[in-house]
Design a protein around this motif. Structure first.
Motif, PDB file in Angstrom:
ATOM      1  N   HIS A 128      26.299   6.933  13.446  1.00  0.00           N
ATOM      2  CA  HIS A 128      27.379   7.906  13.318  1.00  0.00           C
ATOM      3  C   HIS A 128      27.872   8.334  14.699  1.00  0.00           C
ATOM      4  O   HIS A 128      27.135   8.262  15.679  1.00  0.00           O
ATOM      5  CB  HIS A 128      26.892   9.124  12.524  1.00  0.00           C
ATOM      6  N   TRP A 162      41.222  13.185  15.617  1.00  0.00           N
ATOM      7  CA  TRP A 162      39.807  13.451  15.834  1.00  0.00           C
ATOM      8  C   TRP A 162      39.097  13.602  14.499  1.00  0.00           C
ATOM      9  O   TRP A 162      39.683  14.072  13.518  1.00  0.00           O
ATOM     10  CB  TRP A 162      39.625  14.736  16.650  1.00  0.00           C
ATOM     11  N   ARG A 163      37.830  13.205  14.479  1.00  0.00           N
ATOM     12  CA  ARG A 163      37.055  13.363  13.254  1.00  0.00           C
ATOM     13  C   ARG A 163      36.863  14.840  12.937  1.00  0.00           C
ATOM     14  O   ARG A 163      36.967  15.713  13.808  1.00  0.00           O
ATOM     15  CB  ARG A 163      35.687  12.691  13.408  1.00  0.00           C
ATOM     16  N   ASP A 164      36.560  15.131  11.673  1.00  0.00           N
ATOM     17  CA  ASP A 164      36.264  16.500  11.270  1.00  0.00           C
ATOM     18  C   ASP A 164      34.913  16.931  11.843  1.00  0.00           C
ATOM     19  O   ASP A 164      33.999  16.108  12.020  1.00  0.00           O
ATOM     20  CB  ASP A 164      36.214  16.619   9.746  1.00  0.00           C
ATOM     21  N   ARG A 254      33.060  17.129  20.804  1.00  0.00           N
ATOM     22  CA  ARG A 254      34.188  17.259  19.862  1.00  0.00           C
ATOM     23  C   ARG A 254      34.540  18.730  19.640  1.00  0.00           C
ATOM     24  O   ARG A 254      35.713  19.116  19.694  1.00  0.00           O
ATOM     25  CB  ARG A 254      33.806  16.573  18.546  1.00  0.00           C
TER      26      ARG A 254
END
Length: 457
Positions: A128, A162-164, A254
């Protein structure tokens, strides 16, 4: 759906916005968090890197406390991470292993071996994101496998989705009987590999990192708000000092990028993009810490005395010595000082960048392979700089970014009594108000500092 899974922590030592941990808790009924202390890293090429070991120990202690608050724990093993992960999987009957992606050569080899071992024992392996803001390899130019120059990467990075953020698990269920016993203690790791840390080393861990992140983001002119104008001010020390927390994953890059962007901290967000840039370069070129990214035409000098003087902060060039002594004292060096000291070693002393990289790796609490090697090669002209011939004149840099000499006087006590900018004139003879007794004579003459190349800054 696996009943039991192992969450293999590597350098993602946090519970908040940890996609691998969140996925493991969502997929399995029971999760066994694991960290394997590998002697290859603890006592490898950067042997003596006590600062990172101490920071790591702090981070693991904090992670263990956070996991216990949620009903879980942290199993500590020592040895080969692949062998220990599969040994624990057999012990607890785990059907899957979860971990975060990484880009170094070491991480790539670990992932390949772990994949083969898991397949042989019919254990699932799930990777991941989480080490970077944008996943390495997610952005590619039309004519290549990775971006070789930052500016086009920056444009693509800014436009990318962008990913959550991943929520921290509320509850972590261990197998019946609780977490298996440890094979090593944090105290043993600290005692064996972290014996001589810098006296002013920052404390590690997610709790400390989040507190520092919050103070930085909301710190007004001394924090994010003043970063664009003040990040090169050496004496002002107006940088985030979050690098080691990012290196060990105590802070989510992030989340940090989103919070900085929300506060219109564009200059700082750009620095996080630079970090991602070096990671995607390293993913494509895993030997970045060993081989020149681009061919270098001129040979390096084998000058052991010059290298030793540089390492000890005894070059007689005050701004260079201040940076090197800050590194020893704090396990940290201001980014502008990193550029100045690296340029002096490679461009003026003509010493191979790999020697400088190893010294930084031995002392920096961050010491991230991608960032450290990427920046060293950028300065040395062997990396991703579109202007590889730029040389930083340390005297001009000092006059511009430490005008009153405050940074130098802070770290070079022999010059504590020298007034203002006079501290940056190293060729003055010893005497009252000038160079203090005991400070070394410069190892280069003034005319050699500008050289024939273009001077930066």
């Amino acid at each position: 759906m696996p009943k039991t899974a192992i969450m293999l922590f590597t350098r993602d030592l946090r519970v908040r916005d940890n996609p691998a941990l969140a996925a493991a808790c969502a997929a399995a009924e029971r999760v066994v968090p694991l960290f394997v202390a590998d002697d290859v890293l603890l006592a490898g090429p950067a042997a003596g890197a006590s600062n990172r070991v101490r920071f790591l120990v702090d981070a693991l202690a904090d992670l263990r406390a956070s996991l216990r608050e949620r009903g879980g724990g942290l199993v500590l093993r020592r040895g080969d991470p692949v062998e220990e992960t599969l040994r624990l999987a057999r012990q607890v009957g785990a059907e899957a292993v979860f971990l975060s992606e990484d880009v170094s050569g070491y991480a790539a080899r670990r992932r390949e071996r772990l994949g083969r071992a898991c397949a042989a024992e019919r254990v699932g392996l799930s990777e991941h994101p989480g080490v970077t803001v944008v996943r390495p390899g997610a952005l590619t130019p039309a004519n290549g496998d990775h971006y070789r120059v930052f500016t086009p990467y920056w444009r693509a990075w800014e436009a990318a989705a962008w990913r959550d953020l991943a929520a921290a698990p509320e509850r972590i269920a261990l197998p019946p009987g609780g977490a298996p016993s440890d094979h090593v203690t944090l105290e043993t790791i600290a005692r064996e590999f972290g014996r001589d840390p810098s006296p002013r080393l920052a404390k590690g861990g997610e709790s400390e990192g989040r507190a520092r992140m919050a103070a930085w983001l909301d710190g007004g002119p001394r924090g994010l708000q003043g970063y664009e104008d003040g990040h090169d001010d050496l004496a002002g020390d107006r940088t985030s000092r979050l690098a080691p927390f990012l290196k060990f994953g105590c802070v989510s890059p992030r989340e940090l990028a989103e919070e900085a962007r929300r506060r219109e901290g564009g200059a700082f967000v750009r620095q996080l993009a630079w970090r991602d840039f070096h990671h995607q370069v390293t993913a494509a070129f895993p030997d970045i810490a060993r081989r020149d990214y681009r061919p270098y035409g001129e040979g390096w000098r084998d000058d052991r005395d010059a290298l030793e003087a540089w390492c000890e902060g005894a070059t007689g060039i005050p701004i260079v010595d201040a940076g090197m002594r800050q590194l020893r004292r704090e396990g940290f060096m201001h980014n502008r000082a990193r550029m100045i000291t690296a340029s002096f070693l490679t461009r003026h002393l003509r010493v191979d960048w790999r020697h400088g990289l190893r010294h930084f790796a031995a002392w920096l609490a961050d010491g991230d392979v991608a960032d450290n090697a990427g920046n060293w090669q950028w300065v040395a002209g062997t990396g991703n700089s579109p202007r590889p011939n730029v040389v930083l004149n340390p005297l001009r840099q000092a006059a511009r970014f430490d005008r009153e000499g405050e940074y130098v006087r802070r770290y070079v006590p022999e010059l504590a009594g020298v007034e203002g900018g006079r501290v940056h004139t190293p060729w003055l003879p010893p005497g009252k108000g000038r160079r203090g007794p005991g400070y070394p004579a410069p190892i280069l003459e003034p005319d050699l500092l500008s050289g024939t190349r273009r001077a930066g800054g």
